[in-house]
Design a protein around this motif. Structure first.
Motif, PDB file in Angstrom:
ATOM      1  N   THR A 133      12.893  21.882  27.578  1.00 53.73           N
ATOM      2  CA  THR A 133      13.075  21.897  29.031  1.00 53.73           C
ATOM      3  C   THR A 133      11.766  22.252  29.714  1.00 53.73           C
ATOM      4  O   THR A 133      11.067  23.168  29.289  1.00 53.73           O
ATOM      5  CB  THR A 133      14.196  22.877  29.446  1.00 53.73           C
ATOM      6  OG1 THR A 133      14.332  22.829  30.854  1.00 53.73           O
ATOM      7  CG2 THR A 133      13.934  24.297  29.006  1.00 53.73           C
ATOM      8  N   PHE A 178      21.981  19.908  30.560  1.00 53.48           N
ATOM      9  CA  PHE A 178      22.418  20.865  29.542  1.00 53.48           C
ATOM     10  C   PHE A 178      21.408  20.917  28.399  1.00 53.48           C
ATOM     11  O   PHE A 178      20.946  19.905  27.919  1.00 53.48           O
ATOM     12  CB  PHE A 178      23.793  20.481  28.978  1.00 53.48           C
ATOM     13  CG  PHE A 178      24.168  21.297  27.768  1.00 53.48           C
ATOM     14  CD1 PHE A 178      24.607  22.598  27.920  1.00 53.48           C
ATOM     15  CD2 PHE A 178      24.038  20.776  26.488  1.00 53.48           C
ATOM     16  CE1 PHE A 178      24.927  23.370  26.813  1.00 53.48           C
ATOM     17  CE2 PHE A 178      24.362  21.536  25.381  1.00 53.48           C
ATOM     18  CZ  PHE A 178      24.806  22.828  25.543  1.00 53.48           C
ATOM     19  N   LYS A 192      24.068  26.526  24.858  1.00 51.44           N
ATOM     20  CA  LYS A 192      25.081  27.481  25.287  1.00 51.44           C
ATOM     21  C   LYS A 192      25.374  28.455  24.162  1.00 51.44           C
ATOM     22  O   LYS A 192      25.612  28.055  23.024  1.00 51.44           O
ATOM     23  CB  LYS A 192      26.384  26.765  25.653  1.00 51.44           C
ATOM     24  CG  LYS A 192      27.512  27.727  26.015  1.00 51.44           C
ATOM     25  CD  LYS A 192      28.820  26.998  26.300  1.00 51.44           C
ATOM     26  CE  LYS A 192      29.919  27.992  26.679  1.00 51.44           C
ATOM     27  NZ  LYS A 192      31.205  27.318  26.932  1.00 51.44           N
ATOM     28  N   TYR A 240      23.811  29.989  29.144  1.00 47.90           N
ATOM     29  CA  TYR A 240      23.271  28.645  29.012  1.00 47.90           C
ATOM     30  C   TYR A 240      21.781  28.588  29.286  1.00 47.90           C
ATOM     31  O   TYR A 240      21.261  29.333  30.107  1.00 47.90           O
ATOM     32  CB  TYR A 240      23.911  27.710  30.043  1.00 47.90           C
ATOM     33  CG  TYR A 240      25.387  27.524  29.961  1.00 47.90           C
ATOM     34  CD1 TYR A 240      25.920  26.361  29.412  1.00 47.90           C
ATOM     35  CD2 TYR A 240      26.275  28.461  30.485  1.00 47.90           C
ATOM     36  CE1 TYR A 240      27.294  26.152  29.377  1.00 47.90           C
ATOM     37  CE2 TYR A 240      27.645  28.257  30.456  1.00 47.90           C
ATOM     38  CZ  TYR A 240      28.144  27.094  29.901  1.00 47.90           C
ATOM     39  OH  TYR A 240      29.503  26.896  29.882  1.00 47.90           O
ATOM     40  N   TRP A 270      19.542  25.641  30.940  1.00 48.90           N
ATOM     41  CA  TRP A 270      19.742  24.410  31.691  1.00 48.90           C
ATOM     42  C   TRP A 270      18.398  23.878  32.138  1.00 48.90           C
ATOM     43  O   TRP A 270      17.430  24.634  32.263  1.00 48.90           O
ATOM     44  CB  TRP A 270      20.637  24.692  32.914  1.00 48.90           C
ATOM     45  CG  TRP A 270      21.577  23.564  33.182  1.00 48.90           C
ATOM     46  CD1 TRP A 270      21.343  22.519  34.018  1.00 48.90           C
ATOM     47  CD2 TRP A 270      22.861  23.356  32.608  1.00 48.90           C
ATOM     48  NE1 TRP A 270      22.418  21.659  33.987  1.00 48.90           N
ATOM     49  CE2 TRP A 270      23.362  22.159  33.129  1.00 48.90           C
ATOM     50  CE3 TRP A 270      23.637  24.058  31.681  1.00 48.90           C
ATOM     51  CZ2 TRP A 270      24.604  21.644  32.784  1.00 48.90           C
ATOM     52  CZ3 TRP A 270      24.875  23.555  31.336  1.00 48.90           C
ATOM     53  CH2 TRP A 270      25.339  22.363  31.878  1.00 48.90           C
ATOM     54  N   ALA A 324      22.117  23.001  37.185  1.00 49.04           N
ATOM     55  CA  ALA A 324      22.892  24.147  36.685  1.00 49.04           C
ATOM     56  C   ALA A 324      23.951  24.563  37.703  1.00 49.04           C
ATOM     57  O   ALA A 324      25.108  24.822  37.333  1.00 49.04           O
ATOM     58  CB  ALA A 324      21.961  25.318  36.377  1.00 49.04           C
ATOM     59  N   TYR A 326      26.886  22.004  37.770  1.00 47.82           N
ATOM     60  CA  TYR A 326      27.797  22.206  36.647  1.00 47.82           C
ATOM     61  C   TYR A 326      28.611  23.489  36.827  1.00 47.82           C
ATOM     62  O   TYR A 326      29.829  23.496  36.657  1.00 47.82           O
ATOM     63  CB  TYR A 326      27.016  22.271  35.326  1.00 47.82           C
ATOM     64  CG  TYR A 326      27.849  22.811  34.204  1.00 47.82           C
ATOM     65  CD1 TYR A 326      28.802  22.021  33.580  1.00 47.82           C
ATOM     66  CD2 TYR A 326      27.711  24.138  33.789  1.00 47.82           C
ATOM     67  CE1 TYR A 326      29.598  22.530  32.560  1.00 47.82           C
ATOM     68  CE2 TYR A 326      28.496  24.651  32.782  1.00 47.82           C
ATOM     69  CZ  TYR A 326      29.431  23.843  32.169  1.00 47.82           C
ATOM     70  OH  TYR A 326      30.219  24.359  31.171  1.00 47.82           O
TER      71      TYR A 326
END
Length: 171
Positions: free
Chosen positions: A44, A86, A89, A104, A106, A112, A115
């Motif tokens: 990420t 995603f 988790k 999580y 994200w 985020a 969701y």
């Protein structure tokens, strides 16, 4: 569902075991253990920490029902793994209070929040009043938060999501 199917077919949806059994102590005085981890094999560039909490009313304090829920909740994976952004988790359970949390990683704060708002709206009718909620912390990586909880900003609301100490991994 299609996104989840592509992740499964490409074997990018994984179940790491490094954190299984780890104990997390929260700033509200509660503690929980990690009973499952789900992740997408992808990095990420815009890290966002997301914590969701709920307590399912129908389970009450029945240990057998909670054990069954921990086993069957893997069936819920398509509810989150296919959402845009995603990354991972940690599935967390406080066996004493019946409170569940998802911790999580994200990609991006807006994704985020999108969701989390949907998930809390889905969980709220089945949860004890006020227990279905979420916290989004942008620019914080989940693993950094687990190792150094004080990196979360002090201005964020509540202690229910904030760690009191670094993760305590099972030996």
């Amino acid at each position: 569902m299609r996104a989840w199917g592509r992740l499964v077919a490409s074997r990018r949806l994984i179940s790491p075991t490094d954190n299984l059994g780890a104990r997390l102590t929260f700033a509200d005085g509660s503690s929980s253990f990690v009973f499952r981890e789900t992740a997408v094999a992808k990095d990420t560039s815009d890290p966002t920490l997301l914590v969701i909490q709920f307590r399912l009313a129908a389970l009450g304090s029945n240990g057998v029902l909670h054990a069954a829920f921990r086993r069957e909740c893997v069936l819920h994976t398509p509810l989150f793994a296919g959402f845009a952004g995603f990354r991972s988790k940690l599935w967390i359970d406080d066996v004493e209070t019946g409170v569940y949390r998802g911790l999580y990683q994200w990609q991006g704060g807006d994704l985020a929040r999108h969701y989390a708002a949907r998930m809390v709206a889905l969980l709220a009718p089945f949860s004890n009043a006020g227990t279905a909620r979420y916290q989004v912390v942008e620019r914080v990586r989940r693993d950094e938060f687990l190792a150094r909880p004080n990196i979360a900003p002090a201005h964020a609301e509540g202690d229910w999501w904030r760690l009191a100490e670094p993760i305590s991994r099972a030996v």
